[in-house]
Design an enzyme around this catalytic site. Sequence first.
Site, PDB file in Angstrom:
ATOM      1  N   ASP A  59      11.534  -2.150   2.291  1.00  0.00           N
ATOM      2  CA  ASP A  59       9.986  -1.985   2.802  1.00  0.00           C
ATOM      3  C   ASP A  59       9.783  -3.604   3.069  1.00  0.00           C
ATOM      4  O   ASP A  59       9.239  -4.336   2.328  1.00  0.00           O
ATOM      5  CB  ASP A  59       9.385  -1.588   1.651  1.00  0.00           C
ATOM      6  CG  ASP A  59       7.722  -1.236   2.159  1.00  0.00           C
ATOM      7  OD1 ASP A  59       7.660  -1.393   3.314  1.00  0.00           O
ATOM      8  OD2 ASP A  59       6.963  -0.789   1.140  1.00  0.00           O
ATOM      9  N   ARG A 209       4.908   4.202 -10.129  1.00  0.00           N
ATOM     10  CA  ARG A 209       4.688   4.202 -11.601  1.00  0.00           C
ATOM     11  C   ARG A 209       4.751   5.395 -12.485  1.00  0.00           C
ATOM     12  O   ARG A 209       5.237   5.485 -13.459  1.00  0.00           O
ATOM     13  CB  ARG A 209       3.431   3.405 -11.744  1.00  0.00           C
ATOM     14  CG  ARG A 209       3.528   2.085 -11.438  1.00  0.00           C
ATOM     15  CD  ARG A 209       2.031   1.336 -11.174  1.00  0.00           C
ATOM     16  NE  ARG A 209       1.608   1.621  -9.719  1.00  0.00           N
ATOM     17  CZ  ARG A 209       0.714   1.103  -9.421  1.00  0.00           C
ATOM     18  NH1 ARG A 209      -0.280   0.636 -10.067  1.00  0.00           N
ATOM     19  NH2 ARG A 209      -0.021   1.576  -8.185  1.00  0.00           N
TER      20      ARG A 209
HETATM   21  O1  C5P Z   1       3.559   3.221  -8.352  1.00  0.00           O
HETATM   22  P1  C5P Z   1       2.924   3.780  -7.138  1.00  0.00           P
HETATM   23  O2  C5P Z   1       3.407   5.338  -7.071  1.00  0.00           O
HETATM   24  O3  C5P Z   1       1.561   3.626  -6.798  1.00  0.00           O
HETATM   25  O4  C5P Z   1       3.818   2.776  -5.728  1.00  0.00           O
HETATM   26  C1  C5P Z   1       3.496   3.390  -4.522  1.00  0.00           C
HETATM   27  C2  C5P Z   1       4.399   2.431  -3.739  1.00  0.00           C
HETATM   28  O5  C5P Z   1       4.056   2.493  -2.120  1.00  0.00           O
HETATM   29  C3  C5P Z   1       4.150   0.697  -3.970  1.00  0.00           C
HETATM   30  O6  C5P Z   1       5.557   0.299  -3.690  1.00  0.00           O
HETATM   31  C4  C5P Z   1       3.386   0.235  -2.878  1.00  0.00           C
HETATM   32  O7  C5P Z   1       3.387  -0.982  -2.739  1.00  0.00           O
HETATM   33  C5  C5P Z   1       3.619   1.404  -1.670  1.00  0.00           C
HETATM   34  N1  C5P Z   1       2.509   1.550  -0.899  1.00  0.00           N
HETATM   35  C6  C5P Z   1       1.158   2.109  -1.318  1.00  0.00           C
HETATM   36  N2  C5P Z   1      -0.002   2.177  -0.344  1.00  0.00           N
HETATM   37  C7  C5P Z   1       0.235   1.759   0.785  1.00  0.00           C
HETATM   38  C8  C5P Z   1       1.600   1.423   1.305  1.00  0.00           C
HETATM   39  C9  C5P Z   1       2.486   1.209   0.489  1.00  0.00           C
HETATM   40  O8  C5P Z   1       1.056   2.425  -2.585  1.00  0.00           O
HETATM   41  N3  C5P Z   1      -0.691   2.067   1.467  1.00  0.00           N
END
Ligand code: C5P
Length: 230
Positions: A59, A209
């Site tokens: 990413d 997370r």
């Molecule tokens: O921990 P969590 O489930 O919130 O992580 C979601 C992942 O998706 C992270 O790596 C974050 O940077 C990415 N992401 C996001 N929302 C977006 C684009 C990417 O949460 N709109």
Amino acid sequence: MPCELILALDVETRAEAIRTLEPLKGRLRWVKIGLQLFTAHGPELVREVGSMGFQIFLDLKLHDIPNTVAKSVASIAPLPVGMLTIHTSGGREMMAWARKAQADHAHDLLLLGVTVLTSLDTVGLNETGVPASAADQVARLASLAVDSGMQGLVCSPQETPALRATLPAGIRLVTPGVRPVGSSADEQKRVMTPADAAAAGADYIVVGRPILKAPDPAAAVAAILADLGR
Ligand code: C5P
């Protein structure tokens, strides 16, 4: 194809990355490596995670002149990377060059377009000189991305149904902002469960997370896969 789970490997060190992935071998297929971990540990970590049997979503959200983005795609080709993100706001030519590099050097790589960052609302977007609402700009960039050769898009679960309805069927939709029932939303503003995101049309969900912070990450993965009916 049923919806697949991607773990967002948002950890700081190589040791933590390997420690996190070890118990998930054979249970999870996809791992997302982001800018932070890639900047710290680079292609070597990508190779190491690949050699553990995982498929990798890199990413990096590339955004530069067409030549530089195309050469970066070619540089990524020898690595075990199955998906790569590109900023669609870089425009048609940038995306088309990236797709040509993919076709020439990296057949198995899926190029995913990123539209409007969810951290940017309409006011923030207007401040950059784009006089559209964030929702309209997402739709515009999604259509431009598909037209320019992107094979999938990263989108929020809420954007998924409209994109699914308007984009060609083969376009892969990848959605973060997914939370299993009962887990904390963290700072994510609008979340959906894995099953609901899949029903909305996601091909892949990205979860960080709720797995990384779970007392038993392998059990958290199993619960999400069960919710996806896998
Ligand atoms: O921990 P969590 O489930 O919130 O992580 C979601 C992942 O998706 C992270 O790596 C974050 O940077 C990415 N992401 C996001 N929302 C977006 C684009 C990417 O949460 N709109």
